[in-house]
Design a protein around this motif. Structure first.
Motif, mmCIF file in Angstrom:
data_model
loop_
_atom_site.group_PDB
_atom_site.id
_atom_site.type_symbol
_atom_site.label_atom_id
_atom_site.label_comp_id
_atom_site.label_asym_id
_atom_site.label_seq_id
_atom_site.Cartn_x
_atom_site.Cartn_y
_atom_site.Cartn_z
ATOM 1 N N GLU A 19 0.830 -1.207 0.000
ATOM 2 C CA GLU A 19 0.000 0.000 0.000
ATOM 3 C C GLU A 19 0.867 1.261 0.000
ATOM 4 O O GLU A 19 0.589 2.219 -0.716
ATOM 5 C CB GLU A 19 -0.928 0.003 1.211
ATOM 6 C CG GLU A 19 -1.805 1.231 1.287
ATOM 7 C CD GLU A 19 -2.678 1.262 2.528
ATOM 8 O OE1 GLU A 19 -3.085 2.378 2.905
ATOM 9 O OE2 GLU A 19 -2.946 0.204 3.115
ATOM 10 N N ALA A 20 1.932 1.248 0.804
ATOM 11 C CA ALA A 20 2.827 2.414 0.854
ATOM 12 C C ALA A 20 3.449 2.667 -0.513
ATOM 13 O O ALA A 20 3.573 3.812 -0.944
ATOM 14 C CB ALA A 20 3.905 2.198 1.910
ATOM 15 N N HIS A 21 3.831 1.605 -1.209
ATOM 16 C CA HIS A 21 4.414 1.757 -2.548
ATOM 17 C C HIS A 21 3.373 2.219 -3.556
ATOM 18 O O HIS A 21 3.659 3.073 -4.402
ATOM 19 C CB HIS A 21 5.037 0.437 -3.015
ATOM 20 C CG HIS A 21 6.337 0.137 -2.356
ATOM 21 N ND1 HIS A 21 7.509 0.756 -2.704
ATOM 22 C CD2 HIS A 21 6.639 -0.715 -1.341
ATOM 23 C CE1 HIS A 21 8.489 0.300 -1.943
ATOM 24 N NE2 HIS A 21 7.987 -0.596 -1.103
ATOM 25 N N GLU A 22 2.178 1.664 -3.482
ATOM 26 C CA GLU A 22 1.120 1.998 -4.448
ATOM 27 C C GLU A 22 0.640 3.440 -4.312
ATOM 28 O O GLU A 22 0.440 4.125 -5.304
ATOM 29 C CB GLU A 22 -0.066 1.049 -4.273
ATOM 30 C CG GLU A 22 0.213 -0.359 -4.739
ATOM 31 C CD GLU A 22 -0.877 -1.339 -4.312
ATOM 32 O OE1 GLU A 22 -1.946 -0.894 -3.824
ATOM 33 O OE2 GLU A 22 -0.650 -2.555 -4.461
ATOM 34 N N THR A 23 0.453 3.878 -3.070
ATOM 35 C CA THR A 23 -0.115 5.217 -2.865
ATOM 36 C C THR A 23 0.934 6.308 -2.798
ATOM 37 O O THR A 23 0.634 7.463 -3.092
ATOM 38 C CB THR A 23 -0.931 5.263 -1.553
ATOM 39 O OG1 THR A 23 -0.049 5.063 -0.447
ATOM 40 C CG2 THR A 23 -2.041 4.214 -1.549
ATOM 41 N N GLY A 24 2.151 5.951 -2.371
ATOM 42 C CA GLY A 24 3.181 6.973 -2.184
ATOM 43 C C GLY A 24 2.929 7.836 -0.964
ATOM 44 O O GLY A 24 3.633 8.811 -0.733
ATOM 45 N N GLU A 25 1.925 7.476 -0.179
ATOM 46 C CA GLU A 25 1.561 8.243 1.007
ATOM 47 C C GLU A 25 2.123 7.582 2.260
ATOM 48 O O GLU A 25 2.241 6.362 2.330
ATOM 49 C CB GLU A 25 0.039 8.328 1.131
ATOM 50 C CG GLU A 25 -0.627 9.088 0.006
ATOM 51 C CD GLU A 25 -0.266 10.554 0.002
ATOM 52 O OE1 GLU A 25 -0.206 11.159 1.098
ATOM 53 O OE2 GLU A 25 -0.051 11.106 -1.083
#
Length: 91
Positions: A19-25
């Protein structure tokens, strides 16, 4: 902004990291209900650092201008950038 518990991070690290990689958030992690750490992808971290460094350089340039009143023409700036680029290539 996503907030998760440390238990969620432990139980699903792969999913949280994806999720961190996908969203960049950033993902905020709590421990015993209190703020603990922030997780973000390496790419997002590097982008954030670059943006902060750029902002710091602009603030430094503005402060220098306020101290000295010196400004530069477009040709002078291009010359300074070329010299810095050439010095970076040599180093």
């Amino acid at each position: 902004m996503r907030i998760i518990s440390s238990k969620t991070l432990r139980n699903d690290y792969a999913g949280v990291a994806a999720e961190a990689h996908e969203t960049g958030e950033p993902i905020f992690v709590t421990k015993n209900g209190a703020e603990d750490v922030v997780l973000m992808s390496h790419e997002a971290y590097l982008e954030r650092e670059a943006a902060l460094n750029e902002r710091a350089a602009v603030l430094e340039a503005e402060a220098e201008y306020l101290r000295t009143g010196k400004s530069y023409s477009l040709a002078e700036v291009r010359s300074m950038l070329a010299a810095a680029r050439d010095a970076a290539v040599v180093a």
